[in-house]
Design a protein around this motif. Structure first.
Motif, short mmCIF file in Angstrom:
data_model
loop_
_atom_site.label_atom_id
_atom_site.label_comp_id
_atom_site.label_asym_id
_atom_site.label_seq_id
_atom_site.Cartn_x
_atom_site.Cartn_y
_atom_site.Cartn_z
N TYR A 1 4.37 16.25 -4.01
CA TYR A 1 5.57 15.56 -3.53
C TYR A 1 5.33 14.12 -3.11
CZ TYR A 1 6.62 20.51 -3.39
OH TYR A 1 6.74 21.84 -3.72
N GLU B 1 10.03 24.11 -1.96
CA GLU B 1 10.75 23.29 -2.94
C GLU B 1 12.13 22.90 -2.41
OE1 GLU B 1 9.90 22.11 -6.04
OE2 GLU B 1 7.86 22.89 -5.87
N LYS B 2 12.86 23.87 -1.86
CA LYS B 2 14.20 23.59 -1.32
C LYS B 2 14.13 22.63 -0.14
CE LYS B 2 16.34 27.86 -2.82
NZ LYS B 2 16.87 29.17 -2.43
N GLU C 1 13.52 19.18 -1.52
CA GLU C 1 14.76 18.67 -2.11
C GLU C 1 15.71 18.18 -1.05
OE1 GLU C 1 16.50 21.68 -4.57
OE2 GLU C 1 14.76 21.76 -5.92
N ASP D 1 14.68 14.85 0.34
CA ASP D 1 14.87 13.73 -0.57
C ASP D 1 16.28 13.14 -0.52
OD1 ASP D 1 12.28 13.77 -1.46
OD2 ASP D 1 12.70 14.97 -3.24
N ARG D 2 17.21 13.87 0.06
CA ARG D 2 18.62 13.42 0.09
C ARG D 2 18.84 12.39 1.16
NH1 ARG D 2 21.29 19.29 -0.63
NH2 ARG D 2 20.40 19.68 -2.65
#
Length: 72
Positions: free
Chosen positions: A35, A64-65, A68, A71-72
């Protein structure tokens, strides 16, 4: 508990702590490879709770979630 038993408990706890830090380094090195950042750099609470604080189970899918979401 005798002194000998107490010493054994202390030594075993220390040995487990050393192993924990070794395994955590492997896992966090892979996190950084995948990452591009350290979990604490992005305040990944799920990771930190699972591997630094509480020891709750966590899956690769949950990581992973979590990444994610960060990253927002």
């Amino acid at each position: 508990m005798t002194d000998k038993q107490f010493q054994k408990a202390i030594d075993e706890a220390r040995d487990l702590l050393i192993k924990y830090h070794q395994k955590l380094k492997v896992a966090e090195d892979e996190y950084e490879r995948r990452y591009g950042c350290h979990p604490s750099d992005v305040n990944d609470d799920e990771w930190i709770d699972a591997l630094h604080v509480v020891g709750i189970p966590i899956t690769v899918e949950q990581v992973e979630k979590s990444v994610e979401y960060r990253d927002r």
